[in-house]
Design an enzyme around this catalytic site. Structure first.
Site, PDB file in Angstrom:
ATOM      1  N   ASN A   6       0.860  -1.187   0.000  1.00 34.96           N
ATOM      2  CA  ASN A   6       0.000   0.000   0.000  1.00 34.96           C
ATOM      3  C   ASN A   6       0.901   1.244   0.000  1.00 34.96           C
ATOM      4  O   ASN A   6       1.673   1.457   0.945  1.00 34.96           O
ATOM      5  CB  ASN A   6      -0.882  -0.049   1.253  1.00 34.96           C
ATOM      6  CG  ASN A   6      -1.800   1.153   1.364  1.00 34.96           C
ATOM      7  OD1 ASN A   6      -1.395   2.272   1.079  1.00 34.96           O
ATOM      8  ND2 ASN A   6      -3.016   0.931   1.796  1.00 34.96           N
ATOM      9  N   HIS A   9       0.987   6.098   1.901  1.00 32.35           N
ATOM     10  CA  HIS A   9       1.745   7.027   2.750  1.00 32.35           C
ATOM     11  C   HIS A   9       2.945   7.650   2.051  1.00 32.35           C
ATOM     12  O   HIS A   9       3.548   8.590   2.582  1.00 32.35           O
ATOM     13  CB  HIS A   9       2.091   6.371   4.083  1.00 32.35           C
ATOM     14  CG  HIS A   9       0.838   6.107   4.868  1.00 32.35           C
ATOM     15  ND1 HIS A   9      -0.035   7.131   5.203  1.00 32.35           N
ATOM     16  CD2 HIS A   9       0.260   4.970   5.283  1.00 32.35           C
ATOM     17  CE1 HIS A   9      -1.080   6.624   5.833  1.00 32.35           C
ATOM     18  NE2 HIS A   9      -0.926   5.319   5.891  1.00 32.35           N
ATOM     19  N   ARG A  17       4.356  18.577   1.459  1.00 31.66           N
ATOM     20  CA  ARG A  17       5.076  19.723   0.906  1.00 31.66           C
ATOM     21  C   ARG A  17       4.378  20.314  -0.323  1.00 31.66           C
ATOM     22  O   ARG A  17       4.877  21.248  -0.937  1.00 31.66           O
ATOM     23  CB  ARG A  17       6.499  19.317   0.523  1.00 31.66           C
ATOM     24  CG  ARG A  17       7.429  19.199   1.716  1.00 31.66           C
ATOM     25  CD  ARG A  17       7.735  20.567   2.280  1.00 31.66           C
ATOM     26  NE  ARG A  17       8.550  20.503   3.475  1.00 31.66           N
ATOM     27  CZ  ARG A  17       9.882  20.615   3.489  1.00 31.66           C
ATOM     28  NH1 ARG A  17      10.549  20.761   2.372  1.00 31.66           N
ATOM     29  NH2 ARG A  17      10.533  20.581   4.615  1.00 31.66           N
ATOM     30  N   HIS A  42      -5.579   3.463  -1.850  1.00 34.53           N
ATOM     31  CA  HIS A  42      -6.910   3.801  -1.332  1.00 34.53           C
ATOM     32  C   HIS A  42      -7.224   5.234  -1.729  1.00 34.53           C
ATOM     33  O   HIS A  42      -6.581   6.172  -1.242  1.00 34.53           O
ATOM     34  CB  HIS A  42      -6.901   3.644   0.196  1.00 34.53           C
ATOM     35  CG  HIS A  42      -8.227   3.872   0.845  1.00 34.53           C
ATOM     36  ND1 HIS A  42      -8.414   3.757   2.200  1.00 34.53           N
ATOM     37  CD2 HIS A  42      -9.454   4.202   0.347  1.00 34.53           C
ATOM     38  CE1 HIS A  42      -9.675   4.006   2.511  1.00 34.53           C
ATOM     39  NE2 HIS A  42     -10.328   4.297   1.393  1.00 34.53           N
ATOM     40  N   ARG A  44      -9.419   7.934  -1.118  1.00 32.72           N
ATOM     41  CA  ARG A  44     -10.444   8.322  -0.144  1.00 32.72           C
ATOM     42  C   ARG A  44     -11.277   9.467  -0.680  1.00 32.72           C
ATOM     43  O   ARG A  44     -10.816  10.251  -1.509  1.00 32.72           O
ATOM     44  CB  ARG A  44      -9.785   8.732   1.185  1.00 32.72           C
ATOM     45  CG  ARG A  44      -9.066   7.589   1.884  1.00 32.72           C
ATOM     46  CD  ARG A  44      -8.528   8.032   3.227  1.00 32.72           C
ATOM     47  NE  ARG A  44      -9.574   8.124   4.213  1.00 32.72           N
ATOM     48  CZ  ARG A  44      -9.806   7.216   5.162  1.00 32.72           C
ATOM     49  NH1 ARG A  44      -9.048   6.165   5.275  1.00 32.72           N
ATOM     50  NH2 ARG A  44     -10.795   7.376   6.008  1.00 32.72           N
ATOM     51  N   ARG A  48      -7.082  12.614   0.847  1.00 33.96           N
ATOM     52  CA  ARG A  48      -6.054  13.092   1.786  1.00 33.96           C
ATOM     53  C   ARG A  48      -4.659  12.587   1.421  1.00 33.96           C
ATOM     54  O   ARG A  48      -3.670  13.170   1.818  1.00 33.96           O
ATOM     55  CB  ARG A  48      -6.400  12.712   3.221  1.00 33.96           C
ATOM     56  CG  ARG A  48      -6.258  11.255   3.506  1.00 33.96           C
ATOM     57  CD  ARG A  48      -6.492  10.941   4.959  1.00 33.96           C
ATOM     58  NE  ARG A  48      -7.877  11.156   5.340  1.00 33.96           N
ATOM     59  CZ  ARG A  48      -8.427  10.584   6.411  1.00 33.96           C
ATOM     60  NH1 ARG A  48      -7.722   9.806   7.192  1.00 33.96           N
ATOM     61  NH2 ARG A  48      -9.683  10.804   6.726  1.00 33.96           N
ATOM     62  N   HIS A  49      -4.575  11.451   0.753  1.00 33.61           N
ATOM     63  CA  HIS A  49      -3.233  11.003   0.313  1.00 33.61           C
ATOM     64  C   HIS A  49      -3.246  10.735  -1.192  1.00 33.61           C
ATOM     65  O   HIS A  49      -2.802  11.571  -1.966  1.00 33.61           O
ATOM     66  CB  HIS A  49      -2.679   9.852   1.165  1.00 33.61           C
ATOM     67  CG  HIS A  49      -3.651   8.812   1.636  1.00 33.61           C
ATOM     68  ND1 HIS A  49      -4.476   8.132   0.787  1.00 33.61           N
ATOM     69  CD2 HIS A  49      -3.905   8.331   2.891  1.00 33.61           C
ATOM     70  CE1 HIS A  49      -5.192   7.273   1.497  1.00 33.61           C
ATOM     71  NE2 HIS A  49      -4.890   7.380   2.777  1.00 33.61           N
ATOM     72  N   GLU A  69      -8.525   0.210  -3.241  1.00 35.52           N
ATOM     73  CA  GLU A  69      -9.358   0.277  -2.035  1.00 35.52           C
ATOM     74  C   GLU A  69     -10.307   1.439  -2.155  1.00 35.52           C
ATOM     75  O   GLU A  69      -9.886   2.558  -2.513  1.00 35.52           O
ATOM     76  CB  GLU A  69      -8.460   0.536  -0.820  1.00 35.52           C
ATOM     77  CG  GLU A  69      -8.204  -0.675   0.015  1.00 35.52           C
ATOM     78  CD  GLU A  69      -7.375  -0.316   1.230  1.00 35.52           C
ATOM     79  OE1 GLU A  69      -7.696   0.671   1.912  1.00 35.52           O
ATOM     80  OE2 GLU A  69      -6.392  -1.014   1.467  1.00 35.52           O
ATOM     81  N   THR A 100      -8.622   3.326   8.231  1.00 37.71           N
ATOM     82  CA  THR A 100      -9.823   2.494   8.279  1.00 37.71           C
ATOM     83  C   THR A 100      -9.928   1.855   9.658  1.00 37.71           C
ATOM     84  O   THR A 100      -9.040   1.111  10.070  1.00 37.71           O
ATOM     85  CB  THR A 100      -9.744   1.395   7.192  1.00 37.71           C
ATOM     86  OG1 THR A 100      -9.266   1.990   5.999  1.00 37.71           O
ATOM     87  CG2 THR A 100     -11.096   0.784   6.942  1.00 37.71           C
ATOM     88  N   GLU A 150     -11.149  -9.514   2.853  1.00 44.23           N
ATOM     89  CA  GLU A 150      -9.869  -9.159   3.472  1.00 44.23           C
ATOM     90  C   GLU A 150     -10.129  -9.078   4.963  1.00 44.23           C
ATOM     91  O   GLU A 150     -10.964  -8.278   5.409  1.00 44.23           O
ATOM     92  CB  GLU A 150      -9.331  -7.827   2.933  1.00 44.23           C
ATOM     93  CG  GLU A 150      -7.987  -7.493   3.598  1.00 44.23           C
ATOM     94  CD  GLU A 150      -7.304  -6.267   3.022  1.00 44.23           C
ATOM     95  OE1 GLU A 150      -7.367  -6.039   1.797  1.00 44.23           O
ATOM     96  OE2 GLU A 150      -6.691  -5.531   3.825  1.00 44.23           O
ATOM     97  N   HIS A 189      -3.854  -4.794   7.769  1.00 50.76           N
ATOM     98  CA  HIS A 189      -3.960  -3.679   8.717  1.00 50.76           C
ATOM     99  C   HIS A 189      -3.018  -3.891   9.893  1.00 50.76           C
ATOM    100  O   HIS A 189      -3.141  -4.840  10.635  1.00 50.76           O
ATOM    101  CB  HIS A 189      -5.387  -3.441   9.236  1.00 50.76           C
ATOM    102  CG  HIS A 189      -5.553  -2.007   9.658  1.00 50.76           C
ATOM    103  ND1 HIS A 189      -6.071  -1.039   8.829  1.00 50.76           N
ATOM    104  CD2 HIS A 189      -5.180  -1.369  10.780  1.00 50.76           C
ATOM    105  CE1 HIS A 189      -6.037   0.119   9.451  1.00 50.76           C
ATOM    106  NE2 HIS A 189      -5.493  -0.045  10.631  1.00 50.76           N
ATOM    107  N   HIS A 212       1.504   1.136   6.228  1.00 49.53           N
ATOM    108  CA  HIS A 212       2.144   2.097   7.133  1.00 49.53           C
ATOM    109  C   HIS A 212       3.487   1.602   7.675  1.00 49.53           C
ATOM    110  O   HIS A 212       4.489   2.318   7.619  1.00 49.53           O
ATOM    111  CB  HIS A 212       1.187   2.437   8.281  1.00 49.53           C
ATOM    112  CG  HIS A 212       1.703   3.516   9.165  1.00 49.53           C
ATOM    113  ND1 HIS A 212       2.361   3.252  10.345  1.00 49.53           N
ATOM    114  CD2 HIS A 212       1.701   4.856   9.021  1.00 49.53           C
ATOM    115  CE1 HIS A 212       2.727   4.397  10.903  1.00 49.53           C
ATOM    116  NE2 HIS A 212       2.336   5.385  10.123  1.00 49.53           N
TER     117      HIS A 212
END
Ligand code: PXP
Length: 239
Positions: A6, A9, A17, A42, A44, A48-49, A69, A100, A150, A189, A212
């Protein structure tokens, strides 16, 4: 067992930045070149990412098994129908959450969930539902028409160490229930170097999705080489 990385991040760092570095697309390329079996992204609702363009670029430029995702919303289903990833993992999404937080509500599903699964399946996508590791959630996923589940490993991986054996037993039973229902079984996760081994030992689990910890560990494992390179640059510049 496949390892799907994933890269959300990497986008978190890029967005901090406001520029283009580090690119989650380049990260996806490097992950695949380094032996990963797939890429998870993912998208969202609040972006946000990962952003739309990141997913489209990975699809266009990085040969991989793409696990997209998404929440079960009209916007995301329409996006995925065009994207045609190999797999979609449907997750619950709350705007305020950091990540999540729990499995999808499959016992009393939102009215749109069954339609989302049917439309994605018709588009040729392998649909998985992110669920708590409970046999009744597995059976509900099957009734809803999913091909895969999952299993949410958060309670196992991030819970109190003394509860880990019990949580692993839940995951083991859920993986066996998925097999009995004829569902493909994935897990993810909070998995780390320490918490992955017992999950990786379960033969019913075909894929783990890790983000992560993997990206964070890469920072630490990469620091020595990057420090050496900067020191070399400084030394060279000073003659
Ligand atoms: N699987 C799902 C469905 C997730 O939502 C997440 C978190 O984005 C992961 C796996 C990966 O979790 P982590 O980032 O803790 O490895």
């Amino acid at each position: 067992m496949r390892l799907s990385v994933n890269v959300d991040h990497v986008a978190t760092l890029r967005n901090a930045r406001g520029g283009t570095f580090p690119s989650p697309v380049e990260a996806a390329r490097l992950c695949m070149a380094s032996g990963a079996d797939g890429i998870t992204m993912h998208l969202r609702e609040d972006r946000r990412h990962i952003r739309d363009a990141d997913v489209l670029a990975v699809r266009a430029e990085v040969p991989c098994r793409l696990n997209f995702e998404m929440a079960a919303t009209e916007e995301m289903v329409a996006f995925a129908e065009k994207l045609r990833p190999e797999a979609c993992c449907i997750v619950p999404e709350k705007r305020q959450e950091l990540t999540t937080e729990g499995g999808l509500e499959v016992l009393n599903p939102a009215p749109f969930l069954a339609e989302a699964i049917a439309r994605l399946t018709a588009a040729g996508v392998e649909v998985s539902l992110f669920v708590e590791p409970e046999p009744e959630a597995i059976r509900a996923a099957k009734r809803l028409g999913a091909q895969a589940v999952e299993l949410h490993t958060g309670s196992y991986a991030e819970g109190a160490p003394e509860r880990r054996a019990d949580q692993l037993a839940r995951i083991t039973a859920a993986a066996q229930a998925a097999k009995a229902e004829g569902l493909l079984c994935h897990a993810g996760h909070g998995l780390s170097f320490e918490t992955l081994p017992p999950v990786a030992a379960l033969p019913e689990i075909a894929e783990v999705s890790i983000g992560h910890f993997l990206i964070s560990a890469s920072v630490f494992e990469g620091l020595p080489a990057v420090i050496a390179r900067f020191k070399g640059i400084i030394a060279a510049a000073r003659g």
